[in-house]
Design an enzyme around this catalytic site. Structure first.
Site, PDB file in Angstrom:
ATOM      1  N   ILE A   1       0.912  -1.147   0.000  1.00 50.67           N
ATOM      2  CA  ILE A   1       0.000   0.000   0.000  1.00 50.67           C
ATOM      3  C   ILE A   1       0.948   1.191   0.000  1.00 50.67           C
ATOM      4  CG2 ILE A   1      -1.779   1.298   1.224  1.00 50.67           C
ATOM      5  CD1 ILE A   1      -2.783  -1.442   0.291  1.00 50.67           C
ATOM      6  N   PRO A   2       1.163   1.811  -1.158  1.00 50.85           N
ATOM      7  CA  PRO A   2       2.251   2.790  -1.305  1.00 50.85           C
ATOM      8  C   PRO A   2       1.937   4.147  -0.692  1.00 50.85           C
ATOM      9  CG  PRO A   2       1.056   2.572  -3.358  1.00 50.85           C
ATOM     10  CD  PRO A   2       0.471   1.556  -2.406  1.00 50.85           C
ATOM     11  N   CYS A   3       1.895   4.194   0.633  1.00 54.06           N
ATOM     12  CA  CYS A   3       1.595   5.435   1.335  1.00 54.06           C
ATOM     13  C   CYS A   3       2.635   6.516   1.046  1.00 54.06           C
ATOM     14  CB  CYS A   3       1.459   5.195   2.831  1.00 54.06           C
ATOM     15  SG  CYS A   3       2.851   4.347   3.586  1.00 54.06           S
ATOM     16  N   HIS A   4       3.820   6.112   0.599  1.00 51.52           N
ATOM     17  CA  HIS A   4       4.853   7.094   0.241  1.00 51.52           C
ATOM     18  C   HIS A   4       4.437   7.923  -0.966  1.00 51.52           C
ATOM     19  CE1 HIS A   4       5.724   3.487  -2.136  1.00 51.52           C
ATOM     20  NE2 HIS A   4       6.237   4.306  -3.037  1.00 51.52           N
ATOM     21  N   ARG A   5       3.435   7.460  -1.717  1.00 51.19           N
ATOM     22  CA  ARG A   5       2.961   8.182  -2.906  1.00 51.19           C
ATOM     23  C   ARG A   5       1.884   9.210  -2.564  1.00 51.19           C
ATOM     24  NH1 ARG A   5       2.351   2.688  -6.350  1.00 51.19           N
ATOM     25  NH2 ARG A   5       4.578   2.145  -6.350  1.00 51.19           N
TER      26      ARG A   5
END
Length: 186
Positions: free
Chosen positions: A137-141
């Site tokens: 879950i690419p929360c860095h995006r």
């Protein structure tokens, strides 16, 4: 949810951890100061899990994570997750976040609007701060308003967020753009 196993694996950003159940991945841990710290952080989250050889679906997930962190344009949305421990609001946030392609970003406000909760940007930020599956879950995006970095709960904080975004955009850290790119139609 019963987390069965956990394992550590090497990536370009350091030794990460992963845990799983029979249904899917239950957690991912960014590198700590050393491998033991990473393992302990994952073991605290999943105290009943034991270090063991990952099954085939976890090995595939590990290979995909490593490839993404090496700069490949891999799609991690097929990696099975075990969402039993995720509150419904967070799950909606994660569904939208998981669909953001590598090299693109959204703001907390845009994610809030996408789940039908305009004005819930802070709640989106809290949900992403609780993300048990960083990278998958690419929360860095997800960025703050105006393309600012905002927070990042993963080990290394904003520096790790910036580094992963740089890898995904195939840019050098000192040439990183202002993160204004959005997926087509977003």
């Amino acid at each position: 949810m019963t987390t069965q196993g956990l394992a550590l694996f090497d990536t370009p950003i350091g030794r990460c951890g992963i845990s799983w159940s029979a249904r899917g991945i239950t957690g991912v841990e960014f590198p700590g100061a050393d491998a033991e710290q990473t393992r302990l952080a994952l073991a605290r989250r999943f105290p009943d899990a034991h270090s063991e050889e990952p099954p085939a679906f976890v090995q595939s997930a590990i290979a995909a994570i490593v490839a993404l962190l090496e700069g490949a344009d891999d799609d991690l949305t097929a990696v099975p997750l075990d969402p039993d421990h995720i509150p419904p609001f967070n799950q909606r946030v994660y569904d939208v976040t998981r669909a953001i392609p590598p090299g693109h970003t959204l703001t907390y406000g845009e994610v809030a609007a996408a789940i039908g909760e305009p004005g819930a940007a802070r709640a989106v930020g809290r949900a992403l701060g609780e993300n048990p599956y960083p990278i998958l879950i690419p929360c860095h995006r997800v960025l703050a308003a105006g393309g600012k970095m905002g927070g990042f709960s993963g080990t290394g904080g904003i520096a790790t967020k910036r580094r992963v975004l740089a890898i995904e955009s195939r840019a050098k850290l000192d040439e990183l753009p202002l993160f204004g790119s959005r997926p087509e139609g977003a």
